[in-house]
Design a protein around this motif. Structure first.
Motif, PDB file in Angstrom:
ATOM      1  N   MET A  98      54.201  -1.018 -12.162  1.00 13.22           N
ATOM      2  CA  MET A  98      55.085  -0.528 -11.120  1.00 13.22           C
ATOM      3  C   MET A  98      56.052  -1.629 -10.686  1.00 13.22           C
ATOM      4  N   ILE A 124      57.367   7.264 -15.967  1.00 11.63           N
ATOM      5  CA  ILE A 124      55.961   7.084 -15.611  1.00 11.63           C
ATOM      6  C   ILE A 124      55.286   8.425 -15.727  1.00 11.63           C
ATOM      7  N   LEU A 161      54.593  -7.165  -4.403  1.00 11.60           N
ATOM      8  CA  LEU A 161      55.677  -6.220  -4.692  1.00 11.60           C
ATOM      9  C   LEU A 161      56.907  -6.517  -3.831  1.00 11.60           C
ATOM     10  N   ALA A 195      58.656  -2.022 -13.292  1.00 11.50           N
ATOM     11  CA  ALA A 195      59.643  -0.941 -13.280  1.00 11.50           C
ATOM     12  C   ALA A 195      60.669  -1.129 -12.166  1.00 11.50           C
ATOM     13  N   THR A 196      60.174  -1.455 -10.963  1.00  8.06           N
ATOM     14  CA  THR A 196      61.105  -1.557  -9.837  1.00  8.06           C
ATOM     15  C   THR A 196      62.018  -2.770  -9.978  1.00  8.06           C
TER      16      THR A 196
END
Lengths: 305, 305, 305, 305, 305
Positions: free
Chosen positions: D280, D296, D90, D283-284
Motif C-alpha cells: 500500500m 489492488i 505511511l 502504491a501511494t
C-alpha cells in the motif's frame, strides 16, 4: 517525599513512620470501640436486632472499589503529571543553559551567561514558592540584581515575569548581533516550553478533583465502615472488631493517601520534594556554567521536602 | 467549580452544599417510599411473592460497575481535557504576549503591542462566550477598536476570526520589517496552537458521549435500584429502605456527577470556572504588558463560575 | 450521531429512538421464550434436571466483565481517536487558511488564496468519501477547476493527492517570491499534519480490532445469556424470564454499541457526523476567506450523519 | 490479519477459521476427560473426597481477572502501538515524497526524485524484513541501484542505513543549491521521524512483556482450570465437564490471543499485515510520483499477512 | 531481562529459572506450615475457635484486587516508560549521527564526525552508569580524548555535561562556517531531546511510587494471606494448605514482580538490559559512521543485563 532503602518484607509490615496509620488511628479506635459494642449487644440496638448480613455489603463492594479506584487513579495521575512537569523543568532549564553557553558567537557574552542562568534558577525557586504559597523574597534576592529583584518582587505571577526577563535578555543579545534570529528562535521555543511548565503546575494546583466526587466517595467509605460490624457480627462474633478495623484501615488509608497526593506540591510526607529538586536544578545549572557545586549530602532514609 | 478548604473528615460527611444530594432527593424519596411498601407487603405484589434474591443482583453488579466506571472515566477525561485546553490557552497567550513584547526590533512597536494583547484577551472571552452560548458583545466591545469589533461581531466563529486578526497584525509587522520571517514564524506557530485549543474546545462541546451509552446506562442504573428492595427485603426486613436508599444514592449520584462534568463548559457547580480563568488570563497578560492589575479578591470557599 | 437535549431522568428510561433496543429485540424475544420454557419444565430437559446454579455464572461474570470492558474501551478509544483526528482536520485547515491569507507578501495573491482554500475544502470532502466508500465526484467537481478535478478523479488516494496539489501551489508561490523559504516551511509543516490526519483515519478504518477477540467475546456473551435461565430458574421461578431478559439486554446491548462505534466513520446512528463536520469546516474556511456563509439550521434533536 | 465482513450474530457463534479454538482443542479435550473422571468418581481421589467448593475459586477469580486484564491490555497496547508506528510510516513517507516533489527549485531534479522515492519504498520493505527476520535481498535489489544495494546488503541495521542514504541525497541536493538550508531542515525533520518509527518497531520486538509475568499468569490460568471440576462437581454433577470446558475455553483463549498479538510483527493470524501495508505504501508513493499503480485486488474475506 | 523462546504451554508450567518462585519460597513454606497447624487444630487457637469464614475475605478481595492492580499498572508504566526513553535514546543518537555525517558542507569535517559520535556513545554509557550507580571510568576513558575525559570525570551530572560538549562541538562547526545557523538549529533540537531523555531517566530513578502506598499494599497482601487458612479451613479441610499456598503465591508473586520492575534500571532478572542496549547503540552508530562492527553473539535464551 519519603526515601527509604528496600526493606525486608517482614520488617515492612511493622513500619510506623511513613505509613498513614498514625493519622488515622483515632478514627480506627472509634470504629473498634463501636464494633466491640456491636459484639457485646449481639448486633442489637435497644432490643431491635439490626438484620444486616454480608450480602448488601458485597453489592456495595463493587461500587466502592470502583470509587476508590477512580479517585486513586486521578490523584496519582495528578501526582505523576506534577512530577513530570518538574522533570521537564529540569530538562528545559538545562537546555536553555546549554544554549546560552554554546549559541552566542562572541565569547564576550560569557560573563553575561551567568546572569541568564541566575534567571533560570530564580524562576525555579519562584515557581516553588508560588506553588507552596510561601515567600520567595530570600531565594530571589541573593540570585538577582537589585533592579531585577525589585521589579519582580512587585509582581503577582513571578515565574511568568522572570520568563519575560529572559526574553528581554535574548532580545538584547539579538540586537547586539551576538545571536541571529534563528538562534533567538531556538531560545524562544524553550521559553514557550518553560511557560507551559509553569502554566501546567498552576493548572494542577488551581483545579482540584471535582468536589462532589470527594464528598460522595468520603461518605460512601465511612458509611460502609460503619455498617461493617453490623453485617459481620453474626458470623465473626468476637473476631468482628479486629477484622472490621483491618478492612476499614485499608479503605480509609487508601482514601487518605489519594487525598494527600492529589495536591502534590504541598509539604505532606508523600508530596513532591520541590526543595530538593530546586537545589538539584541549581547544582546542575551551575555545573554547566563551570561553577563549583556544593557537596550534596548522601540522601539518607527519611523525609525530604 | 466549588472551592473549599480541606475539611475535617467528620464534617465532610454532612456537607450539603456542593453535594449532588439535594438534586437527587425526590428520586431517592420515591425509592424510599417504594421500599417501605415492599417491606410492608413482605415483597408481595397482590398475593404473588416476588421471588427475587440477591444472586441476580450480584451478577448484575459486575456489569453495572463496568458501565458506571466506563461512563465516569469518559466524563472525567472530557472534563480534564477541557481543563488542559484552557491551561494551554493560558500558556499560549502568555507566550504570544512575551513574543510581542520581546521579539520586534524597534521600540516604536511598543504602543502597538497593547493592541495585540487586547486581541489575545478578546479571543479568550470570545471562546468562553462561544462555549457557553452567551453573548460576547460586552466583553469584546471594551477591549477592541470599533473597526475590529464591528468586523468580529458579524461573524459566527469569533475566536477563529480573532486569531486571523492576530495573523494580520503579525503580517503588518513583517511588512514594516519590525520582525523578520523567522520571528513571524515563531508567532505563527503559536497561532497554530491557539487554533488547536479553540478547535479542541469545539470538539468537546459538539460531540457528547454516544447517546446509546447514556440511555443504556441510565436504564440499567434505575432498574437496578428498582429491583433492589425486592431482592433485599427477605434478609434485611425493616432495614431495607435505609440500605436501599444508601446504595441507590451512591449509584445515582455517581451517574449524576458524570453527567454534569461530561459537558464541562457549563455553569453547573462542578463545571470549569471559565469566568475566573478569563479574568486570570487577562490579569497575567496585563502584568506582562506592564499594566496595573486589579486586586484579586481572596478566593473564599464557595462556588466560582 | 444522535443529538438530543438533556432529558428528564424519567423520560429517558423509555426512550426508543437512539437506543439499540429495537435492533436487539428479536434476539431478546427468543431468549424470553426460551426462559418461559425453562420455567415451565422447571429447568428439566426431557426428564433430566439441568443442575446449574448461580455459582459458575458468578465465576463467569468476572471474565465476562473483563471482556466487555476491554472490548468497549478499545471501541470507544477508536471512536474518540477518530473524532480527534477530524477535530485536528478542522484546526489544521483553519491554520492553513489563515496562513494563506496572512503570510504571502503581495496582495496580488489574494485572488489565488481562494483556490488554495478550495483545495482544503475538497480534501475534507474527499477524505469523507474515502472513509465511507462513497463517490466523491459531486463534491469535488463544484469546488475544483476542471484540470484539478480530472487529475484527482483518476487517482486512488485522493486526499493525499490533493495535499500534493497544495504543495505545488505553495512551491509556485515560492518561485514567484510571494513567500520566502521560511514561510514555505510553515505551510509545509501543516501539510505534514494534514497527511498525518489522513493516514490516521486510514489506519482506523483498515485495522479493526483483532477478529479472534470479537469471536471469543461474542460467543461468551451469548452462551452466558443462554445459560442464565437454567442457573436462575430454581431461585427466581416465574420471575426468571423478566430478569434474564433484563440482564441479557444490558450485556448484548453493550456489545452491540461497542460493535457500532468500533468503525466510527460509518452512517449508523452512533457514528461520527462526518457530513455535518465537512459543512462546518467549509463554513469556517469561507468565513476566514471573507465569504458569506449560509445559515446553519439550528441543530434540532435527531440524528445527523 | 483476518479480514471479514460483518456477520450475522448467529453465524458468528459457529465461526471456526480465525478463532483460536482449533489450536486449543487438545488442551480442552484433556480437561474434558479429566472432568468426566471427576464426575465419575464424585470428586474422590482414591477414597479421599477432594473437599473443594466454589468459594476459593471465587476468591481466585479476582486475581485471575486482574492478571488476564493486565496481560491483555499490555498485549493490545503493543499491537496498537505497532500499528500506529506503521501508520506513521505511511504518513512520513508520503510527506517526504511530497517534499521531494514540491520543494526543490529546479525541475531538473524531477528525474532524481524517483531515486529518493525508491529509497523510501526500500526502507519500508527493509523494515518489514528486519522485523520478521526474513531476507530483504529480493525486495531491495529491484528497487535500488547496484551500488546502493551492495552497500546496504552488507549492513546489519538496513533501514537506518537507508535513512542515512536519504540524508546523503538531501545533502547532495543542498550542495547543488537545488534546495536551501531551510528546505533541507524540513527534510531532516522527517528523517528524524522516520528514525523514530524504525527505532520504535525495534523496541517493541526486542522487549517482550517481562517473562515472570508470563510464567505467573500461565500457571495461574492452568491451575485454576485444573481445580475447576473439583470445585464444581458437587453442584453441577453431570453438567460439570461442559461448564468447565466452557469456562476454561474463555480463559485459555483470552491468554492465547494476548500471547499472539504481543509480538504483532509475526505472521500469525491476528498479527499485522505488514506485507499488505508495504504494498500500500509503495502504491501511494508511486501515485504521488505520477506513476501507474497496479490494480489492488478487492480485499476478500480471509487472512492477509 | 530474561530472553526465552516461546515454550510449549505444558513445559511453561514448570519453569524454574525466571520465575520469582525461588525467592518467595521461604515465605510460602512458612505459610504452608501455618496452614497445616490451622488444619490440625481445626482453626482453634488454644480452645477458641477462630470464627472466620470466607465472606470477609471476599469483601477484602475487592480492595486487594484494586490495590494490586493499581500497584502493578504503575510499576509497569514506569518500566515501559523507561524502555521508551532508552528507545528514544537510540533514535536520537542515530539522528544526531546522521546529521553530523550529512549536514556539514565541507568533507574536511569527516574526521571530526567520529569525535562527535564518540561523544554520543559516551553519553549513552555515562547514562547507564549514572542510573546503575556504577563507575563510568572504564567506558568513558577509551572513547574520549584525555582532555575530554579528565573534564567529564570531575563532574557529577556526566551525561548532561557530555551533551554540553556536543553543543560546543556544534558551536565550533558553526564558527568555522562548516554548518550554518539553520543546521546548527537542527542539531540543537536533537540535543534538547537528548536532555529530555537523560532527565526522564533521572526522574524515574529519583521518584519511586509514594512510600505509603507500598506499605499499605504490602500489609494488606500479607495479612490477607495470614487470614486465608482460618477462613478456608472449615470448608477445605486437609486441602487448605495447598489451596492457601497457591492463592498466596499468586498474590505475593504479583507484588514481588511489581516491586522488581518499579525500578527498571537495576540488574534484577526482569530489569532492562541497559548493557546490551548500550552495545547495540554503539554498534549502530559505528555502522552509520562506516566502521566495522563486531559480530553480535546470537541472543540465546537466558538473562541479559
Amino acid at each position: 517525599m519519603i526515601i527509604r532503602k528496600k526493606e525486608n518484607w517482614f520488617k515492612m509490615l511493622f513500619v510506623w513512620h511513613g505509613s498513614v496509620l498514625p493519622r488515622l488511628l483515632p478514627r480506627l479506635i472509634l470504629l473498634f470501640v463501636l464494633s466491640i459494642g456491636v459484639v457485646f449487644f449481639h448486633g442489637k440496638i435497644l432490643s431491635f436486632k439490626v438484620p444486616l448480613n454480608p450480602t448488601p455489603l458485597t453489592l456495595f463492594g463493587f461500587v466502592l472499589a470502583l470509587f476508590l479506584g477512580f479517585r486513586n487513579n486521578v490523584s496519582y495521575d495528578r501526582f505523576w503529571e506534577a512530577r513530570k512537569l518538574w522533570g521537564s523543568l529540569l530538562n528545559c532549564t538545562r537546555s536553555l543553559a546549554r544554549q546560552v553557553i554554546t549559541l552566542p558567537r562572541t565569547s564576550s557574552e560569557k560573563s553575561e551567561s551567568t546572569g541568564f542562568i541566575n534567571l533560570l534558577i530564580s524562576c525555579t525557586y519562584a515557581l516553588k514558592h508560588q506553588l507552596r504559597g510561601t515567600n520567595a523574597e530570600n531565594d530571589l534576592k541573593k540570585r538577582l540584581s537589585d533592579t531585577q529583584f525589585s521589579f519582580i518582587h512587585a509582581t503577582r505571577y513571578k515565574p511568568t515575569i522572570i520568563i519575560k526577563l529572559m526574553g528581554d535578555w535574548i532580545a538584547h543579545a539579538r540586537s547586539k548581533e551576538s545571536i541571529d534570529s534563528i538562534q533567538q528562535m531556538r531560545f524562544d521555543e524553550n521559553l514557550d516550553k518553560l511557560a507551559e511548565i509553569v502554566g501546567g503546575c498552576e493548572r494542577i494546583i488551581s483545579t482540584p478533583i471535582p468536589y462532589s466526587y470527594r464528598v460522595l466517595l468520603h461518605r460512601t467509605v465511612y458509611l460502609y465502615c460503619f455498617l461493617l460490624p453490623f453485617g459481620l457480627v453474626d458470623s465473626l462474633q468476637w473476631l468482628t472488631p479486629f477484622i472490621v478495623v483491618f478492612i476499614a484501615y485499608t479503605f480509609v488509608a487508601f482514601e487518605a493517601i489519594a487525598d494527600e497526593i492529589e495536591q502534590p506540591f504541598g509539604t505532606e510526607s508523600n508530596d513532591l520534594a520541590l526543595n530538593e529538586m530546586c537545589q538539584m536544578i541549581e547544582a546542575t545549572l551551575m555545573e554547566l556554567d563551570g561553577k563549583e557545586i556544593p557537596e550534596i549530602k548522601a540522601r539518607k532514609s527519611g523525609t525530604i521536602d
